[in-house]
Motif scaffolding. Structure first.
Motif, PDB file in Angstrom:
ATOM      1  N   LYS A   1      40.055  64.549  45.607  1.00 52.11           N
ATOM      2  CA  LYS A   1      39.745  65.325  46.808  1.00 52.11           C
ATOM      3  C   LYS A   1      39.816  66.820  46.511  1.00 52.11           C
TER       4      LYS A   1
ATOM      5  N   ASP B   1      42.378  60.010  46.571  1.00 52.43           N
ATOM      6  CA  ASP B   1      43.191  61.225  46.736  1.00 52.43           C
ATOM      7  C   ASP B   1      43.154  62.133  45.501  1.00 52.43           C
ATOM      8  N   SER B   2      43.110  61.543  44.326  1.00 52.15           N
ATOM      9  CA  SER B   2      43.216  62.326  43.092  1.00 52.15           C
ATOM     10  C   SER B   2      42.019  63.233  42.837  1.00 52.15           C
TER      11      SER B   2
ATOM     12  N   ASN C   1      33.983  59.302  51.464  1.00 53.13           N
ATOM     13  CA  ASN C   1      35.362  58.905  51.254  1.00 53.13           C
ATOM     14  C   ASN C   1      35.709  59.161  49.794  1.00 53.13           C
ATOM     15  N   TYR C   2      36.918  59.689  49.563  1.00 54.27           N
ATOM     16  CA  TYR C   2      37.336  60.017  48.195  1.00 54.27           C
ATOM     17  C   TYR C   2      38.722  59.472  47.916  1.00 54.27           C
TER      18      TYR C   2
END
Length: 119
Positions: free
Chosen positions: A64, A61-62, A58-59
């Motif tokens: 990814k 958004d900034s 899981n990352y």
């Protein structure tokens, strides 16, 4: 008890890359998941990336498409490959391990490693 030691931080120019490592020792068999967090002065610590026991990642958004979290199968080492770094990625990066013992969850933290992205 789990001990975590990060390394790999430093100064890099925008667009550059760094790879962070986190070596875990102690009761690593209790680890259910691990992650990388970062914090800048005056702001809350934020989750950057996490990886579960099953390998799910899981990352935020900034990051990814730029960062990749990985680990070895025995939970001895956690990595964060950071590519195309931006000045806003500058922060202290912390390794985190989430453990469970007899149904009780506990989190452990490393001491942090500084990442500075600047020209």
């Amino acid at each position: 008890q789990v001990e975590l030691v990060e390394s790999g931080g430093g100064l890099v120019q925008p667009g550059g890359s760094l790879k962070l490592s986190c070596i875990a020792s102690g009761s690593v068999y209790r680890i259910k998941g691990m992650g990388w967090y970062r914090q800048v002065p005056g702001k809350q610590r934020e989750l950057v990336a996490s990886i579960s026991n099953g390998g799910a990642t899981n990352y935020v958004d900034s990051v990814k498409g730029r960062f990749t979290i990985s680990r070895d199968a025995a939970w001895n080492t956690l990595y964060l490959q950071m590519n195309n770094l931006k000045p806003e990625d500058s922060a202290v990066y912390y390794c985190n391990a989430d453990t469970e013992r007899h149904g009780v969850r506990r989190a452990y933290w490393g001491q942090g490693t500084q990442v500075t992205v600047s020209s």
